[in-house]
Design a protein around this motif. Structure first.
Motif, PDB file in Angstrom:
ATOM      1  N   CYS B  47     -12.271  35.362  15.140  1.00 51.47           N
ATOM      2  CA  CYS B  47     -11.276  34.412  14.619  1.00 51.47           C
ATOM      3  C   CYS B  47      -9.916  35.104  14.494  1.00 51.47           C
ATOM      4  O   CYS B  47      -8.875  34.497  14.743  1.00 51.47           O
ATOM      5  N   LYS B  48      -9.959  36.368  14.103  1.00 54.10           N
ATOM      6  CA  LYS B  48      -8.716  37.159  14.020  1.00 54.10           C
ATOM      7  C   LYS B  48      -8.074  37.237  15.402  1.00 54.10           C
ATOM      8  O   LYS B  48      -6.873  37.024  15.556  1.00 54.10           O
ATOM      9  N   THR B  49      -8.890  37.547  16.403  1.00 53.46           N
ATOM     10  CA  THR B  49      -8.376  37.654  17.772  1.00 53.46           C
ATOM     11  C   THR B  49      -7.782  36.322  18.217  1.00 53.46           C
ATOM     12  O   THR B  49      -6.696  36.287  18.804  1.00 53.46           O
ATOM     13  N   PHE B  50      -8.480  35.237  17.932  1.00 51.21           N
ATOM     14  CA  PHE B  50      -7.973  33.920  18.323  1.00 51.21           C
ATOM     15  C   PHE B  50      -6.651  33.636  17.601  1.00 51.21           C
ATOM     16  O   PHE B  50      -5.680  33.205  18.223  1.00 51.21           O
ATOM     17  N   HIS B  51      -6.618  33.891  16.311  1.00 51.83           N
ATOM     18  CA  HIS B  51      -5.436  33.590  15.500  1.00 51.83           C
ATOM     19  C   HIS B  51      -4.229  34.407  15.973  1.00 51.83           C
ATOM     20  O   HIS B  51      -3.110  33.892  16.022  1.00 51.83           O
ATOM     21  N   GLU B  52      -4.468  35.655  16.301  1.00 53.02           N
ATOM     22  CA  GLU B  52      -3.342  36.533  16.628  1.00 53.02           C
ATOM     23  C   GLU B  52      -2.941  36.498  18.101  1.00 53.02           C
ATOM     24  O   GLU B  52      -1.800  36.761  18.437  1.00 53.02           O
ATOM     25  N   ASN B  53      -3.877  36.168  18.982  1.00 58.94           N
ATOM     26  CA  ASN B  53      -3.546  36.218  20.407  1.00 58.94           C
ATOM     27  C   ASN B  53      -3.412  34.863  21.089  1.00 58.94           C
ATOM     28  O   ASN B  53      -2.593  34.713  21.984  1.00 58.94           O
ATOM     29  N   VAL B  54      -4.240  33.921  20.691  1.00 64.34           N
ATOM     30  CA  VAL B  54      -4.239  32.624  21.393  1.00 64.34           C
ATOM     31  C   VAL B  54      -3.373  31.586  20.673  1.00 64.34           C
ATOM     32  O   VAL B  54      -2.599  30.868  21.303  1.00 64.34           O
ATOM     33  N   LEU B  55      -3.502  31.544  19.354  1.00 62.57           N
ATOM     34  CA  LEU B  55      -2.789  30.524  18.577  1.00 62.57           C
ATOM     35  C   LEU B  55      -1.262  30.547  18.784  1.00 62.57           C
ATOM     36  O   LEU B  55      -0.663  29.470  18.965  1.00 62.57           O
ATOM     37  N   PRO B  56      -0.627  31.722  18.777  1.00 59.08           N
ATOM     38  CA  PRO B  56       0.831  31.714  18.982  1.00 59.08           C
ATOM     39  C   PRO B  56       1.241  31.095  20.324  1.00 59.08           C
ATOM     40  O   PRO B  56       2.233  30.371  20.399  1.00 59.08           O
ATOM     41  N   GLU B  57       0.432  31.344  21.359  1.00 58.27           N
ATOM     42  CA  GLU B  57       0.757  30.769  22.679  1.00 58.27           C
ATOM     43  C   GLU B  57       0.536  29.261  22.678  1.00 58.27           C
ATOM     44  O   GLU B  57       1.309  28.504  23.265  1.00 58.27           O
TER      45      GLU B  57
END
Lengths: 147, 197
Positions: B47-57
């Protein structure tokens, strides 16, 4: 040993091919009713193919599964269909074992999203592979007995 | 990346929340053709990876331009010792319009608080003293606790089997997707294809 001409042998072969064929048709249907990108994401999570190849596999594999499933259920081209089934299941099982052994907590992608690889999915796919190998053997033995 | 996240903080409005989620946890235009629901657990590394890498894009390409309405749901997993507590603080922060900064802080400091249990210290780092007082009080408010439970209930009805799970909704069609190791390129392709339909 049971004779390839016996009713028991024939019934076992029929049961295996209808079961495996039905499962393949179901798996294909699940994938084809969702956008291809969803299956692509499952394939991609295994981290073995470049994105172009992921797209190609995601777009074509469900149709191939459907074809193999129909061939198994109808019994047409049984030896080829059984070999294709064993090869597909062998590859799927190998990739799942690899992911499980390396601690990758990813989706199996077998029947759509939402199914993490676990000992249960490994047991299920391992059983399917065993069934498919048995069917392949039966298809060849029956052919030899008939010839 | 962080700049992008904070840039859209202004859009973090509860105009018309997605059903079952706190109005302080939605971003974007409610009339956007696609809704994306994210079910997440603050203690889950994926979830951390998703929040930090995918969500901003996703925010940059779809939420800010009004193509996607984004709703965040808490789905703390029972196997994680402090994730429920983190969810309580995050929803409390949402009540004062500070969900995103607190969520950013919780994910950023995940490794630290998931080992030490000092969840509040991580959440508080994103707040000023006045906000801290309010969030700390709200975190034990029955309404906030019920809200977290309600979001878990929404996830169970999907049903969510893992975190993060993203549910992409276009009209009456609802597509759950695993957010683990998700490649943004494929998510983008999916959203573009759905937008055309």
């Amino acid at each position: 040993m049971i004779s390839p001409r016996s009713n028991t042998f024939r019934a076992a072969a029929l049961l295996l091919r209808v079961l495996l064929g039905g499962i393949f048709i179901y798996a294909a249907w699940i994938k084809l009713r969702t956008p291809w990108e969803v299956f692509a994401m499952s394939i991609d999570s295994y981290q073995i193919l470049p994105v172009r190849a992921v797209e190609l596999v995601a777009r074509t594999l469900p149709w191939f599964e459907l074809l193999v499933g129909i061939l198994l259920v109808t019994g047409l081209g049984l030896r080829s269909a059984a070999i294709a089934t064993s090869l597909l299941l062998g590859v799927f099982f190998g990739l799942m074992v690899r992911a499980y052994a390396t601690g990758q907590q990813i989706n199996c992608g077998c029947f759509g999203p939402g199914e993490l690889i676990s000992w249960k999915t490994l047991l299920r796919d391992g059983s399917l592979l065993a069934g498919s190998l048995a069917l392949t053997w039966m298809a060849f033995v029956r052919r030899r007995a008939a010839g | 990346m962080r700049v992008c996240v904070f840039a859209v903080a202004a859009l973090w409005m509860g105009w018309a929340a997605a059903p079952g989620v706190d109005p302080g946890k939605v971003i974007g235009t409610p009339s956007a053709p696609i809704t994306v629901e994210v079910f997440s657990d603050f203690e889950c590394p994926a979830c951390k990876t998703f929040h930090e890498n995918v969500l901003p894009e996703l925010m940059r390409d779809y939420v800010i331009p009004g193509k996607v309405f984004l709703a965040s749901f808490e789905f703390p997993l029972p196997m994680h010792r402090y994730s429920r507590q983190a969810a309580d603080y995050a929803v409390a922060a949402a009540r004062i319009g500070e969900y995103l900064p607190v969520a950013d802080a919780l994910f950023r400091e995940q490794q630290s608080w998931s080992a030490s249990g000092k969840v509040w210290e991580a959440a508080a780092g994103a707040l000023n003293p006045a906000q801290r007082k309010r969030v700390q009080a709200l975190a034990t408010d029955p309404g906030v606790l019920a809200e977290v439970q309600n979001e878990i209930g929404v996830g169970q009805r999907v049903p969510i089997n893992e975190t993060p799970t993203i549910v992409v909704i276009r009209g009456s069609r609802s597509i759950p997707i695993s957010g683990r190791l998700i490649r943004y390129e494929l998510l983008k392709q999916l959203l573009d294809d759905l937008a055309k339909k």
